[in-house]
Design a protein around this motif. Structure first.
Motif, mmCIF file in Angstrom:
data_model
loop_
_atom_site.group_PDB
_atom_site.id
_atom_site.type_symbol
_atom_site.label_atom_id
_atom_site.label_comp_id
_atom_site.label_asym_id
_atom_site.label_seq_id
_atom_site.Cartn_x
_atom_site.Cartn_y
_atom_site.Cartn_z
ATOM 1 N N LEU A 1 0.805 -1.221 0.000
ATOM 2 C CA LEU A 1 0.000 0.000 0.000
ATOM 3 C C LEU A 1 0.839 1.272 0.000
ATOM 4 C CD1 LEU A 1 -2.760 -1.109 2.543
ATOM 5 C CD2 LEU A 1 -2.872 -1.147 0.051
ATOM 6 N N ASN A 2 2.077 1.174 0.428
ATOM 7 C CA ASN A 2 2.913 2.377 0.535
ATOM 8 C C ASN A 2 3.662 2.704 -0.755
ATOM 9 O OD1 ASN A 2 4.379 0.018 0.911
ATOM 10 N ND2 ASN A 2 6.032 1.071 1.954
ATOM 11 N N ILE A 3 3.503 1.864 -1.797
ATOM 12 C CA ILE A 3 4.196 2.103 -3.067
ATOM 13 C C ILE A 3 3.176 2.051 -4.204
ATOM 14 C CG2 ILE A 3 6.087 1.404 -4.578
ATOM 15 C CD1 ILE A 3 7.261 -0.151 -2.255
ATOM 16 N N LYS A 4 3.202 3.031 -5.079
ATOM 17 C CA LYS A 4 2.299 3.066 -6.221
ATOM 18 C C LYS A 4 2.720 2.006 -7.237
ATOM 19 C CE LYS A 4 0.216 6.237 -9.555
ATOM 20 N NZ LYS A 4 0.222 7.622 -10.086
ATOM 21 N N PRO A 5 1.795 1.136 -7.673
ATOM 22 C CA PRO A 5 2.185 0.046 -8.591
ATOM 23 C C PRO A 5 2.362 0.511 -10.036
ATOM 24 C CG PRO A 5 -0.159 -0.060 -8.154
ATOM 25 C CD PRO A 5 0.386 1.047 -7.285
ATOM 26 N N LEU A 6 3.149 -0.246 -10.772
ATOM 27 C CA LEU A 6 3.299 -0.049 -12.208
ATOM 28 C C LEU A 6 2.175 -0.816 -12.900
ATOM 29 C CD1 LEU A 6 4.928 0.709 -14.810
ATOM 30 C CD2 LEU A 6 6.167 -1.441 -14.480
ATOM 31 N N ILE A 7 1.397 -0.124 -13.727
ATOM 32 C CA ILE A 7 0.261 -0.738 -14.408
ATOM 33 C C ILE A 7 0.712 -1.338 -15.743
ATOM 34 C CG2 ILE A 7 -2.053 -0.377 -15.349
ATOM 35 C CD1 ILE A 7 -1.889 0.036 -12.361
ATOM 36 N N ILE A 8 0.374 -2.621 -15.944
ATOM 37 C CA ILE A 8 0.636 -3.295 -17.217
ATOM 38 C C ILE A 8 -0.647 -3.993 -17.651
ATOM 39 C CG2 ILE A 8 2.002 -5.018 -18.439
ATOM 40 C CD1 ILE A 8 4.187 -4.645 -16.398
ATOM 41 N N ILE B 1 9.517 -2.577 -7.328
ATOM 42 C CA ILE B 1 8.348 -1.782 -7.687
ATOM 43 C C ILE B 1 7.177 -2.748 -7.866
ATOM 44 C CG2 ILE B 1 7.290 -0.241 -9.386
ATOM 45 C CD1 ILE B 1 9.506 1.099 -7.847
ATOM 46 N N PRO B 2 6.078 -2.590 -7.120
ATOM 47 C CA PRO B 2 4.920 -3.485 -7.291
ATOM 48 C C PRO B 2 4.354 -3.387 -8.704
ATOM 49 C CG PRO B 2 4.707 -2.190 -5.288
ATOM 50 C CD PRO B 2 5.863 -1.619 -6.045
ATOM 51 N N ILE B 3 3.921 -4.515 -9.230
ATOM 52 C CA ILE B 3 3.342 -4.586 -10.562
ATOM 53 C C ILE B 3 1.866 -4.958 -10.435
ATOM 54 C CG2 ILE B 3 3.496 -5.618 -12.859
ATOM 55 C CD1 ILE B 3 6.057 -4.201 -12.009
ATOM 56 N N LYS B 4 1.005 -4.175 -11.073
ATOM 57 C CA LYS B 4 -0.405 -4.551 -11.171
ATOM 58 C C LYS B 4 -0.674 -4.930 -12.615
ATOM 59 C CE LYS B 4 -5.125 -3.173 -10.018
ATOM 60 N NZ LYS B 4 -6.014 -2.104 -9.490
ATOM 61 N N LEU B 5 -0.922 -6.215 -12.841
ATOM 62 C CA LEU B 5 -1.071 -6.746 -14.195
ATOM 63 C C LEU B 5 -2.537 -7.038 -14.493
ATOM 64 C CD1 LEU B 5 0.329 -7.866 -16.786
ATOM 65 C CD2 LEU B 5 0.375 -10.081 -15.637
ATOM 66 N N TYR B 6 -3.087 -6.347 -15.497
ATOM 67 C CA TYR B 6 -4.433 -6.636 -15.989
ATOM 68 C C TYR B 6 -4.311 -7.641 -17.129
ATOM 69 C CZ TYR B 6 -6.216 -2.572 -13.448
ATOM 70 O OH TYR B 6 -6.567 -1.682 -12.461
ATOM 71 N N LEU B 7 -5.291 -8.530 -17.219
ATOM 72 C CA LEU B 7 -5.187 -9.606 -18.201
ATOM 73 C C LEU B 7 -6.542 -9.887 -18.833
ATOM 74 C CD1 LEU B 7 -2.967 -11.545 -19.243
ATOM 75 C CD2 LEU B 7 -3.721 -13.183 -17.529
ATOM 76 N N ILE B 8 -6.530 -10.059 -20.150
ATOM 77 C CA ILE B 8 -7.747 -10.425 -20.880
ATOM 78 C C ILE B 8 -7.331 -11.239 -22.103
ATOM 79 C CG2 ILE B 8 -7.814 -8.392 -22.396
ATOM 80 C CD1 ILE B 8 -10.837 -8.333 -22.040
ATOM 81 N N TYR C 1 -6.958 -9.274 -12.795
ATOM 82 C CA TYR C 1 -5.757 -8.529 -12.425
ATOM 83 C C TYR C 1 -5.079 -9.224 -11.255
ATOM 84 C CZ TYR C 1 -8.317 -6.679 -8.404
ATOM 85 O OH TYR C 1 -9.021 -6.570 -7.235
ATOM 86 N N ALA C 2 -3.803 -8.972 -11.109
ATOM 87 C CA ALA C 2 -3.034 -9.557 -10.015
ATOM 88 C C ALA C 2 -1.836 -8.667 -9.718
ATOM 89 C CB ALA C 2 -2.565 -10.962 -10.370
ATOM 90 N N TYR C 3 -1.331 -8.797 -8.485
ATOM 91 C CA TYR C 3 -0.171 -8.023 -8.051
ATOM 92 C C TYR C 3 1.042 -8.935 -7.926
ATOM 93 C CZ TYR C 3 -3.307 -4.170 -6.766
ATOM 94 O OH TYR C 3 -4.216 -3.141 -6.796
ATOM 95 N N MET C 4 2.207 -8.376 -8.181
ATOM 96 C CA MET C 4 3.462 -9.104 -7.978
ATOM 97 C C MET C 4 4.556 -8.097 -7.623
ATOM 98 S SD MET C 4 4.619 -10.032 -11.889
ATOM 99 C CE MET C 4 3.035 -10.605 -12.430
ATOM 100 N N LEU C 5 5.655 -8.594 -7.090
ATOM 101 C CA LEU C 5 6.761 -7.714 -6.709
ATOM 102 C C LEU C 5 8.093 -8.379 -7.026
ATOM 103 C CD1 LEU C 5 7.649 -5.055 -5.326
ATOM 104 C CD2 LEU C 5 7.748 -6.314 -3.188
ATOM 105 N N PRO C 6 8.790 -7.958 -8.093
ATOM 106 C CA PRO C 6 10.126 -8.504 -8.405
ATOM 107 C C PRO C 6 11.156 -8.002 -7.387
ATOM 108 C CG PRO C 6 9.122 -7.436 -10.329
ATOM 109 C CD PRO C 6 8.335 -7.033 -9.134
ATOM 110 N N LEU C 7 12.072 -8.900 -6.991
ATOM 111 C CA LEU C 7 13.041 -8.538 -5.959
ATOM 112 C C LEU C 7 14.484 -8.866 -6.339
ATOM 113 C CD1 LEU C 7 11.173 -9.694 -2.738
ATOM 114 C CD2 LEU C 7 11.514 -7.363 -3.520
ATOM 115 N N LYS C 8 14.706 -9.262 -7.569
ATOM 116 C CA LYS C 8 16.065 -9.670 -7.938
ATOM 117 C C LYS C 8 16.314 -9.410 -9.416
ATOM 118 C CE LYS C 8 19.040 -13.790 -8.053
ATOM 119 N NZ LYS C 8 19.100 -15.241 -7.864
ATOM 120 N N HIS C 9 17.520 -8.919 -9.732
ATOM 121 C CA HIS C 9 17.906 -8.773 -11.140
ATOM 122 C C HIS C 9 17.996 -10.158 -11.774
ATOM 123 C CE1 HIS C 9 19.453 -4.958 -9.463
ATOM 124 N NE2 HIS C 9 19.153 -4.477 -10.647
ATOM 125 N N GLY C 10 17.573 -10.258 -13.013
ATOM 126 C CA GLY C 10 17.693 -11.550 -13.680
ATOM 127 C C GLY C 10 16.824 -11.640 -14.911
#
Length: 256
Positions: A100-107, A137-144, A170-179
């Motif tokens: 909640l404290n970080i604005k997500p990136l919308i995809i 950075i949190p990711i909010k992914l919309y899917l259809i 839609y779903a949320y995810m959070l990447p935490l590692k380069h790769g």
């Protein structure tokens, strides 16, 4: 949820996993295994105690106390496993935003035959079969889906989501590692199914915006181009476009 407050926790995830969802799922499975293993240890102790002395064994056969213990302790452990699993399932709900404290990136993602289309509406770019995601950075992914039901699966992120026409998921995810990771379609959709693979690069925030700026200078994409793209076929390599209309995703939804 702030991960900077617990550096050890973040470092542990970065060594093994690309996303927090995968880390928490593995932790849930391991803890469940440990609790089940307690039942086995308890049963071994009981049987060892019973077979040490035949007189004890004969006496304990009709012991209500021993029978009660043998049934109650495993029952309590199973109850504990159930409560732990239920609580963890709610916590790992992909539809719940725990950052909640970080604005997500919308995809916005669209499943086509046989390719994946990704729209970054705020950055005004579009890509096919390849994306870059910024870490921490949190990711909010919309899917259809444009046609039949499909499923987007990112194994290293512990992510899988089904999609269909006229239904936005839609779903949320959070990447935490380069790769580098790969996403696949885990739902068979015809002869070009095997070509529905996505290259995913987990990069720093600075690299991500550099990637965005490079694509912004490419050829522009609009809804007319989309009508050509939706025809059955697959790409041998990823494609990238800039966009002027950042409402393509919802324009497609209205046409269904």
């Amino acid at each position: 949820m702030s991960f900077q407050d617990n550096e050890y926790f973040v470092d542990a995830i970065k060594i093994h996993f690309l996303g927090i969802n995968r880390f928490l799922e593995n932790k849930l499975l391991l803890n469940t295994f440990y609790l089940i293993f307690l039942i086995l240890i308890f049963m071994l102790i009981i049987f060892n105690f019973l077979y040490q002395d035949k007189k004890k064994f004969i006496f304990l056969i009709d012991s209500i106390l021993i029978e009660t213990i043998i049934w109650i302790i495993p029952t309590l452990i199973i109850l504990l496993i159930s409560l732990y699993t239920i609580k963890s399932s709610f916590y790992l709900n992909p539809f719940k935003n725990i950052y909640l404290n970080i604005k997500p990136l919308i995809i916005e993602s669209i499943s086509l035959n046989w390719k994946w289309m990704f729209i970054f509406p705020h950055q005004k770019i579009l890509s096919f079969n390849e994306i870059c995601l910024p870490i921490f950075i949190p990711i909010k992914l919309y899917l259809i889906s444009n046609s039949i039901m499909n499923s987007l699966c990112i194994p290293k992120m512990g992510f899988q989501l089904y999609c269909m026409t006229n239904c936005i998921k839609y779903a949320y995810m959070l990447p935490l590692k380069h790769g580098i990771s790969h996403a696949i379609s885990s739902n068979y959709s015809g002869i070009g199914f095997k070509s529905m693979r996505i290259n995913i690069f987990f990069v720093s925030k600075k690299t991500f915006f550099h990637w965005i700026n490079v694509i912004k200078n490419l050829i522009s994409f609009n809804i007319k181009n989309y009508n050509k793209i939706i025809k059955r076929g697959y790409f041998y390599y990823p494609k990238f476009f800039s966009i002027k209309n950042n409402k393509i995703f919802f324009s497609i939804l209205k046409k269904k």
